[in-house]
Design a protein around this motif. Sequence first.
Motif, PDB file in Angstrom:
ATOM      1  N   ARG A   1     -42.439 -19.996  13.805  1.00  0.00           N
ATOM      2  CA  ARG A   1     -42.583 -21.375  12.838  1.00  0.00           C
ATOM      3  C   ARG A   1     -43.488 -21.066  11.612  1.00  0.00           C
ATOM      4  NH1 ARG A   1     -41.577 -27.122  14.757  1.00  0.00           N
ATOM      5  NH2 ARG A   1     -42.472 -26.170  16.398  1.00  0.00           N
TER       6      ARG A   1
ATOM      7  N   HIS B   1     -43.351 -15.753  12.081  1.00  0.00           N
ATOM      8  CA  HIS B   1     -42.799 -14.307  12.236  1.00  0.00           C
ATOM      9  C   HIS B   1     -43.413 -13.246  11.142  1.00  0.00           C
ATOM     10  CE1 HIS B   1     -40.354 -15.807   8.427  1.00  0.00           C
ATOM     11  NE2 HIS B   1     -40.529 -14.499   8.336  1.00  0.00           N
TER      12      HIS B   1
ATOM     13  N   CYS C   1     -37.929 -21.212  16.163  1.00  0.00           N
ATOM     14  CA  CYS C   1     -37.806 -21.049  15.028  1.00  0.00           C
ATOM     15  C   CYS C   1     -37.168 -22.509  14.912  1.00  0.00           C
ATOM     16  CB  CYS C   1     -37.143 -19.933  14.202  1.00  0.00           C
ATOM     17  SG  CYS C   1     -36.308 -20.002  13.751  1.00  0.00           S
TER      18      CYS C   1
ATOM     19  N   SER D   1     -34.240 -22.854  13.350  1.00  0.00           N
ATOM     20  CA  SER D   1     -32.860 -23.062  12.344  1.00  0.00           C
ATOM     21  C   SER D   1     -32.490 -21.725  14.227  1.00  0.00           C
ATOM     22  CB  SER D   1     -32.113 -22.843  11.911  1.00  0.00           C
ATOM     23  OG  SER D   1     -32.740 -21.473  11.187  1.00  0.00           O
ATOM     24  N   GLY D   2     -33.050 -20.571  14.321  1.00  0.00           N
ATOM     25  CA  GLY D   2     -33.162 -18.966  14.992  1.00  0.00           C
ATOM     26  C   GLY D   2     -33.180 -17.903  14.093  1.00  0.00           C
ATOM     27  N   LYS D   3     -32.836 -18.101  12.310  1.00  0.00           N
ATOM     28  CA  LYS D   3     -33.019 -16.834  12.048  1.00  0.00           C
ATOM     29  C   LYS D   3     -33.780 -15.920  12.041  1.00  0.00           C
ATOM     30  CE  LYS D   3     -32.185 -15.421   7.220  1.00  0.00           C
ATOM     31  NZ  LYS D   3     -32.008 -15.826   5.653  1.00  0.00           N
ATOM     32  N   ARG D   4     -35.160 -16.705  11.794  1.00  0.00           N
ATOM     33  CA  ARG D   4     -36.879 -16.317  12.345  1.00  0.00           C
ATOM     34  C   ARG D   4     -37.026 -15.764  13.689  1.00  0.00           C
ATOM     35  NH1 ARG D   4     -40.189 -21.051   9.353  1.00  0.00           N
ATOM     36  NH2 ARG D   4     -38.665 -22.112  10.871  1.00  0.00           N
TER      37      ARG D   4
ATOM     38  N   TYR E   1     -34.614 -14.589  15.735  1.00  0.00           N
ATOM     39  CA  TYR E   1     -33.803 -13.564  15.561  1.00  0.00           C
ATOM     40  C   TYR E   1     -34.497 -12.277  14.958  1.00  0.00           C
ATOM     41  CZ  TYR E   1     -30.571  -9.383  14.663  1.00  0.00           C
ATOM     42  OH  TYR E   1     -29.679  -8.436  14.745  1.00  0.00           O
ATOM     43  N   LEU E   2     -35.196 -12.679  13.817  1.00  0.00           N
ATOM     44  CA  LEU E   2     -35.959 -11.429  13.391  1.00  0.00           C
ATOM     45  C   LEU E   2     -37.000 -11.254  14.288  1.00  0.00           C
ATOM     46  CD1 LEU E   2     -35.822 -13.063   9.344  1.00  0.00           C
ATOM     47  CD2 LEU E   2     -34.675 -11.014  10.152  1.00  0.00           C
TER      48      LEU E   2
ATOM     49  N   SER F   1     -30.939 -20.691  20.779  1.00  0.00           N
ATOM     50  CA  SER F   1     -29.913 -20.510  20.051  1.00  0.00           C
ATOM     51  C   SER F   1     -29.953 -21.760  19.191  1.00  0.00           C
ATOM     52  CB  SER F   1     -28.643 -20.298  20.758  1.00  0.00           C
ATOM     53  OG  SER F   1     -27.501 -20.933  19.815  1.00  0.00           O
TER      54      SER F   1
END
Length: 82
Positions: free
Chosen positions: A7, A25, A48, A50-53, A55-56, A72
């Motif tokens: 984050r 990220h 992070c 929510s999980g999106k960053r 994952y990247l 997750s």
Amino acid sequence: MMVLDVRTPAEFDQWHLPQAVNIPHTRIRENIEAIRRDADGRPVLVVCASGKRAYLAQRILAQNDITSSVLSGGMTTLERHL
């Protein structure tokens, strides 16, 4: 296990897991060797909001042969359960 919080520094300052390392990220690629050194062969848990960053970032770590996984639901979900 190394905890890598991807984050922003402002988000990290609000709340983070103990011993987490903060590297946004967008800066993973330029810090890949520092991450490899800090992990020292341990798996990396990427977090992070929510999980999106996460994952990247995890995909970049995988491309560089660093074993990692994503929390997750991210810190938002974790905070709701504490």
